[in-house]
Design a protein around this motif. Structure first.
Motif, mmCIF file in Angstrom:
data_model
loop_
_atom_site.group_PDB
_atom_site.id
_atom_site.type_symbol
_atom_site.label_atom_id
_atom_site.label_comp_id
_atom_site.label_asym_id
_atom_site.label_seq_id
_atom_site.Cartn_x
_atom_site.Cartn_y
_atom_site.Cartn_z
ATOM 1 N N UNK A 5 0.820 -1.215 0.000
ATOM 2 C CA UNK A 5 0.000 0.000 0.000
ATOM 3 C C UNK A 5 0.856 1.269 0.000
ATOM 4 N N UNK A 6 2.180 1.117 -0.046
ATOM 5 C CA UNK A 6 3.116 2.244 -0.048
ATOM 6 C C UNK A 6 2.985 3.081 1.227
ATOM 7 N N UNK A 7 2.786 2.398 2.347
ATOM 8 C CA UNK A 7 2.628 3.065 3.632
ATOM 9 C C UNK A 7 3.929 3.028 4.431
ATOM 10 N N UNK A 8 4.003 3.923 5.401
ATOM 11 C CA UNK A 8 5.142 3.973 6.307
ATOM 12 C C UNK A 8 4.868 3.115 7.534
ATOM 13 N N UNK A 9 5.944 2.747 8.196
ATOM 14 C CA UNK A 9 5.887 2.092 9.499
ATOM 15 C C UNK A 9 6.470 3.058 10.515
ATOM 16 N N UNK A 10 5.814 3.186 11.664
ATOM 17 C CA UNK A 10 6.343 4.044 12.715
ATOM 18 C C UNK A 10 7.292 3.258 13.618
ATOM 19 N N UNK A 11 8.427 3.860 13.927
ATOM 20 C CA UNK A 11 9.312 3.396 14.973
ATOM 21 C C UNK A 11 9.021 4.288 16.174
ATOM 22 N N UNK A 12 8.294 3.743 17.140
ATOM 23 C CA UNK A 12 7.798 4.507 18.288
ATOM 24 C C UNK A 12 8.733 4.260 19.471
ATOM 25 N N UNK A 13 9.335 5.336 19.979
ATOM 26 C CA UNK A 13 10.353 5.183 21.025
ATOM 27 C C UNK A 13 9.785 5.206 22.436
ATOM 28 N N UNK A 14 8.480 5.279 22.595
ATOM 29 C CA UNK A 14 7.895 5.385 23.936
ATOM 30 C C UNK A 14 8.211 4.173 24.805
ATOM 31 N N UNK A 15 8.351 2.997 24.183
ATOM 32 C CA UNK A 15 8.638 1.798 24.951
ATOM 33 C C UNK A 15 9.968 1.851 25.686
ATOM 34 N N UNK A 16 10.892 2.686 25.216
ATOM 35 C CA UNK A 16 12.196 2.804 25.868
ATOM 36 C C UNK A 16 12.081 3.424 27.256
ATOM 37 N N UNK A 17 11.023 4.173 27.497
ATOM 38 C CA UNK A 17 10.836 4.790 28.814
ATOM 39 C C UNK A 17 9.707 4.113 29.605
ATOM 40 N N UNK A 18 9.348 2.906 29.170
ATOM 41 C CA UNK A 18 8.314 2.132 29.848
ATOM 42 C C UNK A 18 8.866 0.762 30.225
ATOM 43 N N UNK A 19 8.044 -0.016 30.888
ATOM 44 C CA UNK A 19 8.516 -1.292 31.435
ATOM 45 C C UNK A 19 9.034 -2.246 30.369
ATOM 46 N N UNK A 72 11.730 -1.510 25.134
ATOM 47 C CA UNK A 72 12.052 -1.643 23.715
ATOM 48 C C UNK A 72 11.197 -0.671 22.909
ATOM 49 N N UNK A 73 11.695 -0.336 21.724
ATOM 50 C CA UNK A 73 10.870 0.441 20.811
ATOM 51 C C UNK A 73 9.693 -0.406 20.341
ATOM 52 N N UNK A 74 8.669 0.263 19.847
ATOM 53 C CA UNK A 74 7.468 -0.390 19.328
ATOM 54 C C UNK A 74 7.343 -0.051 17.835
ATOM 55 N N UNK A 75 7.592 -1.017 16.927
ATOM 56 C CA UNK A 75 8.048 -2.373 17.205
ATOM 57 C C UNK A 75 9.540 -2.405 17.515
ATOM 58 N N UNK A 76 10.024 -3.582 17.851
ATOM 59 C CA UNK A 76 11.421 -3.763 18.250
ATOM 60 C C UNK A 76 12.336 -3.696 17.018
ATOM 61 N N UNK A 77 13.644 -3.551 17.218
ATOM 62 C CA UNK A 77 14.577 -3.451 16.087
ATOM 63 C C UNK A 77 14.496 -4.607 15.095
ATOM 64 N N UNK A 78 14.176 -5.808 15.567
ATOM 65 C CA UNK A 78 14.064 -6.952 14.664
ATOM 66 C C UNK A 78 12.996 -6.712 13.596
ATOM 67 N N UNK A 79 11.875 -6.126 13.991
ATOM 68 C CA UNK A 79 10.781 -5.854 13.050
ATOM 69 C C UNK A 79 11.153 -4.724 12.100
ATOM 70 N N UNK A 80 11.849 -3.718 12.614
ATOM 71 C CA UNK A 80 12.294 -2.618 11.756
ATOM 72 C C UNK A 80 13.224 -3.147 10.666
ATOM 73 N N UNK A 126 10.025 1.318 2.463
ATOM 74 C CA UNK A 126 10.712 2.553 2.062
ATOM 75 C C UNK A 126 10.596 3.659 3.098
ATOM 76 N N UNK A 127 9.470 3.714 3.780
ATOM 77 C CA UNK A 127 9.183 4.871 4.620
ATOM 78 C C UNK A 127 9.123 4.472 6.092
ATOM 79 N N UNK A 128 9.985 5.085 6.890
ATOM 80 C CA UNK A 128 10.028 4.841 8.321
ATOM 81 C C UNK A 128 9.885 6.179 9.035
ATOM 82 N N UNK A 129 8.824 6.330 9.815
ATOM 83 C CA UNK A 129 8.674 7.521 10.639
ATOM 84 C C UNK A 129 9.124 7.185 12.055
ATOM 85 N N UNK A 130 9.718 8.158 12.727
ATOM 86 C CA UNK A 130 10.233 7.955 14.073
ATOM 87 C C UNK A 130 9.597 8.987 14.987
ATOM 88 N N UNK A 131 8.953 8.515 16.052
ATOM 89 C CA UNK A 131 8.263 9.425 16.961
ATOM 90 C C UNK A 131 8.444 9.043 18.412
#
Length: 264
Positions: free
Chosen positions: A178-192, A195-203, A212-217
């Motif tokens: 669908x030519x969509x981006x995946x978000x690399x969400x860093x909130x998990x790093x400051x929670x129990x 890990x990022x959501x999703x984890x580096x393996x998924x990225x 092609x498109x990775x957003x980081x928030x």
């Protein structure tokens, strides 16, 4: 997320002030619009106010910070009319697609996985994510492994990635198709979960499959969390093979190169 989100704490201007202090290139305000609760939560008013305030703040901060107007559409496929309504009201730069609860259930953070089958819940979550991607009226899929924040991080239930690898691959392939981006969400790093959501393996897998498109928030709900974890996120992106991250302007992807020390 600003004070226009039910769980946000600060005005848009305060978030922008903090973004400048952290040396960020841009900030996108993506207040929550929970489509399954659209009428009950009066989200049309909240999001249109967020949009207007972000537009005013963008003008005030011009030359100091790029400020983009966004929204986080929660559970869009549970009320597609609501999603269509808010998308028609506001000319967003960026639309996150997320899934905070299954149809008919409470938010994942409210569920007791000692009484429910975490496996069944996660499989149904993947089912609804596939429906969301097929619907497609968003730019980036938010926090793909959101339920694990509570299953693994909070309630310490063991969930092995290998068990769900094929399901995750299907989701990543659907995003790419669908030519969509995946978000690399860093909130998990400051929670129990730690890990990022999703984890580096998924990225990394997203990149391997042709993403092609990775957003980081940072998924900040308070000004103090603006930009937290982004440098770690950029390193994860580089290690996965990405030489850029993506921001969206007028719903179009803009690629920003990753440097050795990147302040975006």
């Amino acid at each position: 997320h600003s004070c226009f989100s039910h769980d946000g704490h600060h005005a848009v201007a305060a978030l922008c002030d903090q973004a400048i202090k952290r040396g960020l290139y841009a900030l996108t305000v993506t207040d929550h619009c929970e489509c399954n609760l659209y009428q009950q939560g009066n989200y049309a008013q909240a999001i249109t106010r967020s949009f207007a305030e972000t537009a005013r703040t963008a003008t005030a901060f011009a030359g100091k910070l790029h400020v983009y107007k966004g929204v986080e559409l929660g559970q869009a496929t549970q009320n597609t009319r609501a999603a269509a309504d808010i998308l028609s009201r506001c000319d967003f730069d960026f639309v996150l697609g997320s899934m905070h609860n299954l149809t008919g259930l409470s938010d994942f953070y409210m569920l007791d996985y000692r009484k429910l089958s975490a496996h069944d819940v996660l499989c149904k979550y993947f089912d609804e994510l596939e429906e969301l991607i097929a619907w497609g009226h968003f730019d980036s899929l938010s926090h793909l492994t959101y339920p694990l924040r509570y299953m693994v991080g909070e309630q310490q239930i063991e969930m092995r990635y290998e068990t769900y690898q094929n399901r995750v691959d299907d989701i990543l392939k659907a995003l790419i198709a669908q030519d969509k981006a995946l978000e690399l969400n860093t909130s998990g790093l400051r929670q129990a979960i730690g890990k990022t959501l999703p984890c580096p393996t998924v990225i990394k897998r997203f990149k391997e499959l042709g993403g092609k498109y990775l957003t980081v928030g940072s998924d900040a709900h308070k000004d103090k969390d603006i930009g937290i974890g982004l440098q770690e996120g950029y390193e994860i992106a580089k290690n996965a093979g990405f030489d850029h991250v993506t921001v969206f302007v007028n719903r179009k992807p803009v690629l920003l190169p990753l440097q050795e020390k990147t302040n975006l």
